[in-house]
Design an enzyme around this catalytic site. Structure first.
Site, PDB file in Angstrom:
ATOM      1  N   HIS A  47       0.837  -1.209   0.000  1.00 22.57           N
ATOM      2  CA  HIS A  47       0.000   0.000   0.000  1.00 22.57           C
ATOM      3  C   HIS A  47       0.873   1.262   0.000  1.00 22.57           C
ATOM      4  O   HIS A  47       0.606   2.218  -0.713  1.00 22.57           O
ATOM      5  CB  HIS A  47      -0.927  -0.008   1.218  1.00 22.57           C
ATOM      6  N   HIS A  71       4.323   7.010   5.060  1.00 21.28           N
ATOM      7  CA  HIS A  71       3.173   7.738   5.618  1.00 21.28           C
ATOM      8  C   HIS A  71       2.425   7.005   6.725  1.00 21.28           C
ATOM      9  O   HIS A  71       1.840   7.639   7.588  1.00 21.28           O
ATOM     10  CB  HIS A  71       2.206   8.202   4.510  1.00 21.28           C
ATOM     11  N   GLU A  75       2.089   5.646  12.774  1.00 16.32           N
ATOM     12  CA  GLU A  75       0.858   5.195  13.394  1.00 16.32           C
ATOM     13  C   GLU A  75       0.747   3.680  13.509  1.00 16.32           C
ATOM     14  O   GLU A  75       0.149   3.168  14.431  1.00 16.32           O
ATOM     15  CB  GLU A  75      -0.335   5.748  12.630  1.00 16.32           C
ATOM     16  N   ASP A  76       1.331   2.964  12.556  1.00 13.52           N
ATOM     17  CA  ASP A  76       1.090   1.524  12.511  1.00 13.52           C
ATOM     18  C   ASP A  76       2.304   0.654  12.820  1.00 13.52           C
ATOM     19  O   ASP A  76       2.221  -0.564  12.705  1.00 13.52           O
ATOM     20  CB  ASP A  76       0.538   1.124  11.127  1.00 13.52           C
ATOM     21  N   ASP A 139      -3.074   8.215  -1.238  1.00 14.06           N
ATOM     22  CA  ASP A 139      -3.396   7.203  -0.231  1.00 14.06           C
ATOM     23  C   ASP A 139      -4.848   6.761  -0.404  1.00 14.06           C
ATOM     24  O   ASP A 139      -5.165   5.569  -0.463  1.00 14.06           O
ATOM     25  CB  ASP A 139      -3.165   7.847   1.152  1.00 14.06           C
ATOM     26  N   ASP A 260     -19.133  14.272 -26.503  1.00 11.91           N
ATOM     27  CA  ASP A 260     -17.710  14.143 -26.144  1.00 11.91           C
ATOM     28  C   ASP A 260     -17.397  12.822 -25.449  1.00 11.91           C
ATOM     29  O   ASP A 260     -16.545  12.769 -24.579  1.00 11.91           O
ATOM     30  CB  ASP A 260     -17.257  15.328 -25.291  1.00 11.91           C
TER      31      ASP A 260
END
Ligand code: MN
Length: 494
Positions: A47, A71, A75-76, A139, A260
């Site tokens: 990811h 990123h 946190e993880d 993300d 279009d």
């Protein structure tokens, strides 16, 4: 995805030094997320790499993509922001910190307040460093691409949030590519029946139209190469599903009125070439009256520039032709991110000055930038009414109007001369006695239309706004100024 695969996704190749930064972030993140899995069964790290790859494709460079790789680390995983700061320095750590702060969106509570709270977070991040918002968009895009693995209620919630908040932001930042995909993915989960229907019609149309679009590309290539214009590219482009569905609905599901579905795109080196190419296109194919849109002299509010024309193409079939320079093309696909391709300036303000000013538009500060700075001041406050107004200002369709000197004023649709006056200057606002639009006197509640020239008539003696203007003004900016002027004069106490 391997590191080499990631390198290959950059719009422009990185140099050795930049590669080293990315490689280090790649290894660090891989190690930090080791053993973690996502609901899809993939490694969690995948990811992070995919998020970085999306950013690489829209032209972002080593620092932004390194931050994207990292990123979710604070946190993880067991590593902290200060670990990242130590290893990667302040700039990358600052970006990672921005994303963590933007963090999880608030989901529970009063619906309106929750939405405003989320929006406020995004505006604050945007005002500080726009790259944080770009990473957040990438993300979200990867999360949407893998949404199938989540339980249905979660799918609905995330798709709705994407449609209501993230796609409009991508649009406002001019990143057409990401906006289109976010909308299509959300559409698929929110309204699967109509999504399938739209896809089916669209695919059938593609097949049918491809023949004469290809023919038009051949013919136009030949016409243009006979002229003196150097043609960089002529290609076809297909419409996104959700946008196609909206148009289809507008025309009572009559697909023959959607001109279009596919379009021919002509890329030429410079602005004068665009107009010359338009002439050549019209000489070859008769244009439909009233369908020429010159977004070069009058860009869309998100900065989009191109010339669009609808013509009777090969065998009399109606097709749309879009003409633009390579830079306009990049800006249309990558929006604010194109800024990193074309300049080294860092701030939001630099970006807008550059984007609109160089040759085409005088070095005036764009209205929107001015507003952003005003917003920044008020964003700290808990003014719900202000935040609601801001939401309207930001996401509503925008128009451009001109001062008699030719300066551009950017306003939401339905704006009135009062909004215009305050957008020019509050001192002009409070002295307004009347307004002329395209030379004719109009009432103060007149709705200004795109491209009109607005002249505000003022009186030197007047120093105070009329209380009725609070009803007339559409922008939260004008209303805020009127209120504070009335308050100062002791007329309003609240
Ligand atoms: Mn993430």
């Amino acid at each position: 995805m391997t590191l080499d695969k990631l390198y290959s996704r950059y719009k422009n190749p990185l140099n050795a030094k930049q590669r080293a930064v990315v490689a280090e972030a790649f290894e660090f993140s891989k190690n930090a997320h080791a053993g973690q899995k996502r609901k899809t069964g993939e490694d969690y790290f995948e990811h992070s790499v995919q998020t970085a790859a999306i950013l690489a494709e829209i032209g972002m460079r080593s620092k932004t993509t390194a931050a994207a790789l990292l990123h979710d680390v604070p946190e993880d995983t067991k590593y902290t922001l200060s670990d990242i700061r130590q290893k990667f320095g302040d700039e990358i750590a600052g970006l990672v910190d921005g994303i963590t702060k933007l963090g999880k969106f608030k989901l529970r509570g009063d619906k309106k307040e929750v939405q405003l709270e989320n929006l406020r977070k995004i505006f604050l991040a945007m005002a500080e460093d726009i790259r944080v918002v770009l990473i957040k968009l990438a993300d979200r895009l990867h999360n949407m691409r893998t949404l199938g693995a989540l339980p249905p209620e979660k799918q609905q919630r995330i798709a709705k949030e994407t449609m209501e908040i993230f796609a409009p932001i991508a649009n406002r930042l001019g990143i057409g590519e990401i906006k289109g995909e976010l909308e299509d993915l959300s559409f698929k989960y929110l309204d699967p029946k109509n999504f399938a229907l739209a896809r089916e019609i669209l695919e059938k149309e593609f097949k049918e139209q491809k023949k004469y679009i290809d023919l038009a590309i051949e013919e136009l290539k030949k016409e243009l190469s006979d002229s003196k214009i150097k043609v960089i590219d002529v290609h076809g482009r297909a419409k996104h599903t959700y946008r196609f569905f909206l148009k289809l609905k507008k025309y009572d599901m009559d697909v023959s009125r959607v001109y279009d579905v596919m379009a021919v795109r002509v890329i030429v080196p410079a602005i004068p070439d665009c107009y010359e190419a338009l002439g050549i296109v019209h000489k070859k194919y008769r244009p439909l009256v009233g369908r020429i849109k010159d977004y070069i002299s009058l860009p869309k509010p998100n900065g989009y520039r191109s010339i669009h024309t609808t013509v009777f193409g090969p065998t009399g079939k109606i097709i749309e032709v879009q003409i633009r320079t390579p830079r306009m093309h990049d800006e249309a696909e990558f929006g604010i991110a194109a800024h990193w391709i074309y300049s080294s300036a860092r701030t939001w303000r630099d970006y807008f000055l550059r984007r609109y000013s160089p040759e085409e538009i005088p070095e005036e500060e764009l209205q929107w930038v001015k507003q952003l700075r005003e917003w920044q001041k008020e964003l700290g406050s808990d003014n719900i009414e202000f935040m609601q107004g801001l939401r309207i200002d930001f996401f509503q369709n925008q128009i451009f109007a001109f001062t008699p000197k030719g300066d551009i004023i950017n306003l939401p649709e339905d704006a009135t001369p009062i909004d215009f006056a305050y957008a020019v200057h509050s001192e002009i606002g409070c002295r307004t006695t009347g307004a002329k639009v395209d030379g004719k006197l109009v009432p103060l509640d007149y709705k200004i239309r795109n491209g009109q020239v607005v002249e505000i008539l003022v009186s030197k003696d007047l120093k105070m706004p009329n209380q009725d203007w609070l009803r007339i003004a559409r922008t939260s900016y004008a209303r805020g100024r009127i209120r504070s002027q009335l308050r100062k004069a002791g007329i309003m106490t609240k």
